[in-house]
Design a protein around this motif. Structure first.
Motif, PDB file in Angstrom:
ATOM      1  N   LEU A  67     109.269  51.109  28.513  1.00 35.62           N
ATOM      2  CA  LEU A  67     108.446  52.119  29.184  1.00 35.62           C
ATOM      3  C   LEU A  67     107.156  52.347  28.411  1.00 35.62           C
ATOM      4  O   LEU A  67     107.150  52.314  27.184  1.00 35.62           O
ATOM      5  N   ILE A  68     106.075  52.568  29.145  1.00 35.22           N
ATOM      6  CA  ILE A  68     104.820  52.947  28.490  1.00 35.22           C
ATOM      7  C   ILE A  68     104.378  54.315  28.981  1.00 35.22           C
ATOM      8  O   ILE A  68     104.438  54.616  30.179  1.00 35.22           O
ATOM      9  N   GLN A  69     103.961  55.137  28.024  1.00 37.41           N
ATOM     10  CA  GLN A  69     103.340  56.423  28.353  1.00 37.41           C
ATOM     11  C   GLN A  69     101.829  56.228  28.197  1.00 37.41           C
ATOM     12  O   GLN A  69     101.337  56.059  27.075  1.00 37.41           O
ATOM     13  N   LEU A  70     101.130  56.263  29.309  1.00 41.04           N
ATOM     14  CA  LEU A  70      99.673  56.053  29.292  1.00 41.04           C
ATOM     15  C   LEU A  70      98.995  57.392  29.018  1.00 41.04           C
ATOM     16  O   LEU A  70      99.221  58.365  29.751  1.00 41.04           O
ATOM     17  N   LEU A 125     104.587  43.588  31.911  1.00 42.48           N
ATOM     18  CA  LEU A 125     105.371  43.851  30.697  1.00 42.48           C
ATOM     19  C   LEU A 125     106.319  45.053  30.821  1.00 42.48           C
ATOM     20  O   LEU A 125     107.349  45.105  30.163  1.00 42.48           O
ATOM     21  N   PHE A 126     105.960  46.026  31.662  1.00 38.92           N
ATOM     22  CA  PHE A 126     106.694  47.297  31.639  1.00 38.92           C
ATOM     23  C   PHE A 126     107.432  47.557  32.957  1.00 38.92           C
ATOM     24  O   PHE A 126     106.837  47.443  34.027  1.00 38.92           O
ATOM     25  N   ASP A 127     108.696  47.955  32.833  1.00 32.21           N
ATOM     26  CA  ASP A 127     109.426  48.343  34.049  1.00 32.21           C
ATOM     27  C   ASP A 127     109.352  49.855  34.285  1.00 32.21           C
ATOM     28  O   ASP A 127     109.754  50.339  35.343  1.00 32.21           O
ATOM     29  N   GLY A 128     108.842  50.605  33.320  1.00 30.11           N
ATOM     30  CA  GLY A 128     108.617  52.038  33.504  1.00 30.11           C
ATOM     31  C   GLY A 128     107.238  52.404  32.992  1.00 30.11           C
ATOM     32  O   GLY A 128     106.846  51.975  31.899  1.00 30.11           O
ATOM     33  N   LEU A 129     106.480  53.155  33.782  1.00 25.56           N
ATOM     34  CA  LEU A 129     105.128  53.565  33.365  1.00 25.56           C
ATOM     35  C   LEU A 129     104.913  55.016  33.782  1.00 25.56           C
ATOM     36  O   LEU A 129     105.277  55.393  34.911  1.00 25.56           O
ATOM     37  N   THR A 130     104.328  55.806  32.883  1.00 20.74           N
ATOM     38  CA  THR A 130     103.994  57.173  33.250  1.00 20.74           C
ATOM     39  C   THR A 130     102.542  57.453  32.876  1.00 20.74           C
ATOM     40  O   THR A 130     102.029  56.922  31.880  1.00 20.74           O
ATOM     41  N   MET A 131     101.896  58.270  33.692  1.00 18.35           N
ATOM     42  CA  MET A 131     100.499  58.650  33.413  1.00 18.35           C
ATOM     43  C   MET A 131     100.376  60.111  33.858  1.00 18.35           C
ATOM     44  O   MET A 131     100.229  60.403  35.050  1.00 18.35           O
ATOM     45  N   ILE A 132     100.516  60.996  32.887  1.00 20.59           N
ATOM     46  CA  ILE A 132     100.634  62.420  33.191  1.00 20.59           C
ATOM     47  C   ILE A 132      99.497  63.194  32.531  1.00 20.59           C
ATOM     48  O   ILE A 132      99.273  63.060  31.311  1.00 20.59           O
ATOM     49  N   SER A 154     106.837  43.952  38.730  1.00 22.33           N
ATOM     50  CA  SER A 154     107.207  44.131  40.137  1.00 22.33           C
ATOM     51  C   SER A 154     108.621  44.695  40.237  1.00 22.33           C
ATOM     52  O   SER A 154     109.531  44.215  39.553  1.00 22.33           O
ATOM     53  N   GLY A 155     108.793  45.722  41.050  1.00 24.60           N
ATOM     54  CA  GLY A 155     110.107  46.364  41.190  1.00 24.60           C
ATOM     55  C   GLY A 155     110.280  47.547  40.252  1.00 24.60           C
ATOM     56  O   GLY A 155     111.210  48.342  40.414  1.00 24.60           O
ATOM     57  N   GLY A 156     109.394  47.710  39.270  1.00 25.03           N
ATOM     58  CA  GLY A 156     109.489  48.822  38.327  1.00 25.03           C
ATOM     59  C   GLY A 156     108.983  50.129  38.943  1.00 25.03           C
ATOM     60  O   GLY A 156     108.617  50.184  40.120  1.00 25.03           O
ATOM     61  N   ALA A 157     108.967  51.183  38.104  1.00 20.22           N
ATOM     62  CA  ALA A 157     108.589  52.518  38.592  1.00 20.22           C
ATOM     63  C   ALA A 157     107.375  53.034  37.836  1.00 20.22           C
ATOM     64  O   ALA A 157     107.294  52.914  36.608  1.00 20.22           O
ATOM     65  N   PHE A 158     106.447  53.615  38.575  1.00 19.95           N
ATOM     66  CA  PHE A 158     105.250  54.219  37.976  1.00 19.95           C
ATOM     67  C   PHE A 158     105.177  55.671  38.412  1.00 19.95           C
ATOM     68  O   PHE A 158     105.142  55.975  39.614  1.00 19.95           O
ATOM     69  N   LEU A 159     105.162  56.581  37.434  1.00 18.37           N
ATOM     70  CA  LEU A 159     105.055  58.010  37.739  1.00 18.37           C
ATOM     71  C   LEU A 159     103.661  58.500  37.364  1.00 18.37           C
ATOM     72  O   LEU A 159     103.254  58.424  36.206  1.00 18.37           O
ATOM     73  N   LEU A 160     102.954  58.997  38.365  1.00 16.88           N
ATOM     74  CA  LEU A 160     101.587  59.477  38.174  1.00 16.88           C
ATOM     75  C   LEU A 160     101.512  60.970  38.470  1.00 16.88           C
ATOM     76  O   LEU A 160     102.020  61.431  39.499  1.00 16.88           O
ATOM     77  N   GLU A 161     100.866  61.696  37.564  1.00 18.43           N
ATOM     78  CA  GLU A 161     100.545  63.100  37.834  1.00 18.43           C
ATOM     79  C   GLU A 161      99.048  63.195  38.046  1.00 18.43           C
ATOM     80  O   GLU A 161      98.275  62.534  37.344  1.00 18.43           O
ATOM     81  N   PHE A 162      98.634  63.978  39.042  1.00 20.27           N
ATOM     82  CA  PHE A 162      97.189  64.186  39.191  1.00 20.27           C
ATOM     83  C   PHE A 162      96.899  65.642  39.523  1.00 20.27           C
ATOM     84  O   PHE A 162      97.749  66.377  40.027  1.00 20.27           O
ATOM     85  N   ALA A 163      95.673  66.038  39.205  1.00 17.27           N
ATOM     86  CA  ALA A 163      95.202  67.391  39.519  1.00 17.27           C
ATOM     87  C   ALA A 163      94.729  67.381  40.973  1.00 17.27           C
ATOM     88  O   ALA A 163      93.882  66.583  41.353  1.00 17.27           O
ATOM     89  N   ASN A 164      95.298  68.277  41.758  1.00 15.52           N
ATOM     90  CA  ASN A 164      95.120  68.274  43.214  1.00 15.52           C
ATOM     91  C   ASN A 164      93.949  69.158  43.636  1.00 15.52           C
ATOM     92  O   ASN A 164      93.981  70.373  43.433  1.00 15.52           O
TER      93      ASN A 164
END
Ligand SMILES: C[S@@+](CC[C@H](N)C(=O)[O-])C[C@H]1O[C@@H](n2cnc3c(N)ncnc32)[C@H](O)[C@@H]1O
Ligand SMILES: [Zn+2]
Length: 317
Positions: A67-70, A125-132, A154-164
């Motif tokens: 997992l990568i924390q961006l 490279l990463f099957d888990g990615l977060t950008m919060i 491909s097939g991994g999960a990316f979690l994105l947080e954004f200011a709405n």
């Protein structure tokens, strides 16, 4: 996110940070800042911190391979990803990463100072990615997200947080003519230099365009109002917010939105077992010395200082 909330997030801005790409967008740099103590600890944001953790636990797989924390900063959210075999913390700020390393050590963590627009990893490279709490600093969200897609598998999960930008407070202010920008307009709004709010539809469309399949959204921090936070017990606010998060599947009018995407399509080919990619030339063979990585294709040397791999600017030989 309100103006006062970003005041402390806006740090020194460096134009054209990457030596190899003079046209790279500017970076909101947290180097040397005391983000942990100036923004989080003792700053009345327990509510935001707790509701964000709930959303992350609801949306991210409990574990995986890598997992990568961006934009990880000092690693506020790192303990949530314990279930992954390896965790990479990436940030532009070396000092934030050094702070994280003092807390988490090296066992299964790797610390990488680099620019999200041009990352030092091979494709897929990463099957888990977060950008919060990071997209709001991106002047070119499509370029940043395309680079995130490149390093995802491909097939991994990316979690994105954004200011709405289409949040209730902004809608109210716009209706009362206290704000000149229209929260329903799809274009991002830069309300403080290098701090952007995004329309949920714009974010989903951009995710889709760069190769993600956006899925479930949760709305978060519905009660980010000083008076409420002061007068209602935090535990109660958190519990009600936690229930309201599910409304994100229907409409998003909270200041913060989390969206989970599947990584779609095919990954670019990458050599078996390779990890690093030279940000200067794209090469993937390196000689690893105790204090540097040397690119075998272009000769660029990337420092390793205090356990942090630094891919911001090459060092001279
Ligand atoms: C508001 S902090 C969020 C930290 C963490 N994700 C959290 O939620 O606690 C934003 C972080 O993004 C990093 N950042 C901003 N632009 C970046 C870029 N272009 N490349 C890498 N990191 C960046 C900053 O250095 C900062 O540490
Ligand atoms: Zn190179």
């Amino acid at each position: 996110m309100g103006l006062q909330a970003v005041g402390l997030e806006l740090q020194q801005i460096r134009e054209n940070a990457m030596p190899d790409s003079p046209s790279s967008p500017p970076v909101c740099d947290y180097e040397g800042s005391s983000y942990r103590t100036d923004f989080w600890e003792g700053q009345g944001r327990d509510y935001e911190d707790r509701v964000e953790r709930i959303a992350i636990q609801r949306l991210m797989p409990q574990g995986g391979r890598r997992l990568i924390q961006l934009g990880a900063a000092f690693g506020r959210l790192t303990p949530l990803f314990e279930g992954y075999e390896q965790i990479v913390l990436l940030d532009y700020s070396r000092s934030q990463l050094e702070e994280a390393r003092r807390e988490f050590g090296d066992t299964k963590y790797r610390y990488v100072a680099a620019n999200i627009y041009n990352m030092p990893f091979v494709a897929g490279l990463f099957d888990g990615l977060t950008m919060i709490r990071v997209l709001h600093h991106m002047q070119d969200p499509a370029a940043a997200l395309a680079e995130v897609r490149r390093i995802g598998q491909s097939g991994g999960a990316f979690l994105l947080e954004f200011a709405n930008k289409r949040n209730l407070k902004a809608i109210g202010r716009w209706l009362l003519r206290q704000q000149d920008w229209n929260p329903f307009d799809l274009a991002p709004v830069e309300f403080v230099e290098l701090n952007f709010d995004f329309h949920p539809q714009y974010v989903r469309q951009t995710l889709h365009e760069v190769g993600f399949a956006p899925g479930r959204s949760l709305t978060v921090s519905h009660f980010r109002v000083d008076l409420l936070k002061r007068s209602v017990p935090t535990g109660l606010l958190v519990a009600v917010d936690s229930l309201f998060q599910w409304t994100g599947g229907v409409v998003q009018v909270s200041p913060s939105v989390f969206v989970r995407s599947a990584i779609a399509g095919k990954d670019e080919p990458a050599p078996d077992g390779a990890f690093w990619r030279c940000p200067s030339c794209g090469g993937h063979e390196f000689e690893e010395r105790s204090d540097r990585l040397v690119c075998q294709s272009c000769g660029a040397q990337w420092a390793i200082v205090n356990g942090v791999y630094d891919f911001k600017t090459p060092i001279s030989a």
